[in-house]
Design a protein around this motif. Structure first.
Motif, PDB file in Angstrom:
ATOM      1  N   GLU A 181       0.821  -1.254  -0.062  1.00  0.00           N
ATOM      2  CA  GLU A 181       0.017  -0.168  -0.058  1.00  0.00           C
ATOM      3  C   GLU A 181       1.039   1.270   0.051  1.00  0.00           C
ATOM      4  O   GLU A 181       0.645   2.323  -0.664  1.00  0.00           O
ATOM      5  N   GLN A 182       1.966   1.236   0.783  1.00  0.00           N
ATOM      6  CA  GLN A 182       2.819   2.226   0.970  1.00  0.00           C
ATOM      7  C   GLN A 182       3.631   2.531  -0.610  1.00  0.00           C
ATOM      8  O   GLN A 182       3.722   3.571  -1.021  1.00  0.00           O
ATOM      9  N   ALA A 183       3.744   1.632  -1.175  1.00  0.00           N
ATOM     10  CA  ALA A 183       4.803   1.509  -2.237  1.00  0.00           C
ATOM     11  C   ALA A 183       3.669   1.987  -3.506  1.00  0.00           C
ATOM     12  O   ALA A 183       4.062   2.840  -4.407  1.00  0.00           O
ATOM     13  N   LEU A 184       2.502   1.436  -3.626  1.00  0.00           N
ATOM     14  CA  LEU A 184       1.348   2.238  -4.574  1.00  0.00           C
ATOM     15  C   LEU A 184       1.142   3.532  -4.396  1.00  0.00           C
ATOM     16  O   LEU A 184       0.997   4.284  -5.274  1.00  0.00           O
ATOM     17  N   ALA A 185       0.942   3.833  -3.214  1.00  0.00           N
ATOM     18  CA  ALA A 185       0.921   5.306  -2.815  1.00  0.00           C
ATOM     19  C   ALA A 185       1.799   6.099  -3.278  1.00  0.00           C
ATOM     20  O   ALA A 185       1.805   7.320  -3.916  1.00  0.00           O
ATOM     21  N   LEU A 186       3.220   5.954  -3.110  1.00  0.00           N
ATOM     22  CA  LEU A 186       4.316   6.555  -3.706  1.00  0.00           C
ATOM     23  C   LEU A 186       4.420   6.605  -5.226  1.00  0.00           C
ATOM     24  O   LEU A 186       4.718   7.398  -5.682  1.00  0.00           O
ATOM     25  N   MET A 187       3.770   5.234  -5.807  1.00  0.00           N
ATOM     26  CA  MET A 187       3.756   5.425  -7.098  1.00  0.00           C
ATOM     27  C   MET A 187       3.018   6.438  -7.723  1.00  0.00           C
ATOM     28  O   MET A 187       3.178   7.121  -8.623  1.00  0.00           O
ATOM     29  N   ASN A 188       1.740   6.487  -7.007  1.00  0.00           N
ATOM     30  CA  ASN A 188       0.616   7.478  -7.427  1.00  0.00           C
ATOM     31  C   ASN A 188       1.146   8.940  -7.389  1.00  0.00           C
ATOM     32  O   ASN A 188       0.960   9.793  -8.264  1.00  0.00           O
ATOM     33  N   GLU A 189       1.736   9.081  -6.091  1.00  0.00           N
ATOM     34  CA  GLU A 189       2.234  10.439  -5.796  1.00  0.00           C
ATOM     35  C   GLU A 189       3.461  10.892  -6.775  1.00  0.00           C
ATOM     36  O   GLU A 189       3.442  11.883  -7.280  1.00  0.00           O
ATOM     37  N   HIS A 209      13.376   6.941   0.589  1.00  0.00           N
ATOM     38  CA  HIS A 209      14.187   7.402   1.952  1.00  0.00           C
ATOM     39  C   HIS A 209      14.436   5.945   2.675  1.00  0.00           C
ATOM     40  O   HIS A 209      14.316   5.871   3.729  1.00  0.00           O
ATOM     41  N   GLY A 210      15.708   5.572   1.761  1.00  0.00           N
ATOM     42  CA  GLY A 210      16.309   4.077   2.291  1.00  0.00           C
ATOM     43  C   GLY A 210      15.430   2.909   2.454  1.00  0.00           C
ATOM     44  O   GLY A 210      15.923   1.785   2.778  1.00  0.00           O
ATOM     45  N   THR A 211      14.113   3.041   1.873  1.00  0.00           N
ATOM     46  CA  THR A 211      13.528   1.510   1.853  1.00  0.00           C
ATOM     47  C   THR A 211      13.341   1.372   0.241  1.00  0.00           C
ATOM     48  O   THR A 211      12.977   1.999  -0.488  1.00  0.00           O
ATOM     49  N   ARG A 212      13.687  -0.160   0.242  1.00  0.00           N
ATOM     50  CA  ARG A 212      13.599  -0.676  -1.313  1.00  0.00           C
ATOM     51  C   ARG A 212      12.387  -1.436  -1.473  1.00  0.00           C
ATOM     52  O   ARG A 212      11.882  -2.476  -0.611  1.00  0.00           O
TER      53      ARG A 212
END
Length: 146
Positions: free
Chosen positions: A5-13, A131-134
């Motif tokens: 969910e975090q990754a997809l939110a980042l993709m959308n952002e 931010h350091g997360t892959r």
């Protein structure tokens, strides 16, 4: 599931708006790369282009592509969805006209030309850094996994 969910939110952002993205194709055995304006939605990037362009000829011969931009890289499949003026492309056309409004009227692209098409880059897998997360993304799963 929270990581996805975090990754997809980042993709959308990052990519849910007009975004310059490097698009790599194969020209025979030689890689070719160029910058395209794109918008991300639901596991795919969308690009307005001319079906007679070198990139579209390369995609027709080898649909496997790669993209890269803003701490994200991925592979996927390039798909010609047909002319922008086709009825089935009207919703995406309106959405992209809004997203690309800053430059779309500069005379570079004729939206009503039958050679102006919608290119979909359907992602298969990718890596997103933040931010350091892959985040290792698998876009082929019904429920995307990280």
């Amino acid at each position: 599931m929270k990581a996805m969910e975090q990754a997809l939110a980042l993709m959308n952002e990052r990519f849910g708006k007009d975004t310059e993205l490097s698009l790599a194709t194969l020209d025979g055995e030689q890689p070719a790369v160029r910058i395209v304006n794109s918008v991300y939605q639901d596991g795919s990037f969308y690009v307005i282009t001319d079906q007679r362009s070198r990139k579209m000829k390369q995609i027709a011969a080898h649909p496997q592509v790669a993209v890269c931009g803003f701490w994200f890289s991925a592979s996927g499949i390039g798909e010609n969805l047909g002319a922008l003026k086709l009825k089935q492309n009207q919703a995406k056309r309106q959405w992209l006209e809004t997203a690309f409004s800053a430059w779309l009227g500069n005379g570079h692209i004729d939206l009503d030309n039958p050679n102006t098409i919608l290119l979909r880059i359907r992602l298969t897998q990718g890596v997103l850094m933040s931010h350091g997360t892959r985040y290792d993304l698998d876009f082929t799963q019904k429920e995307n996994s990280v």
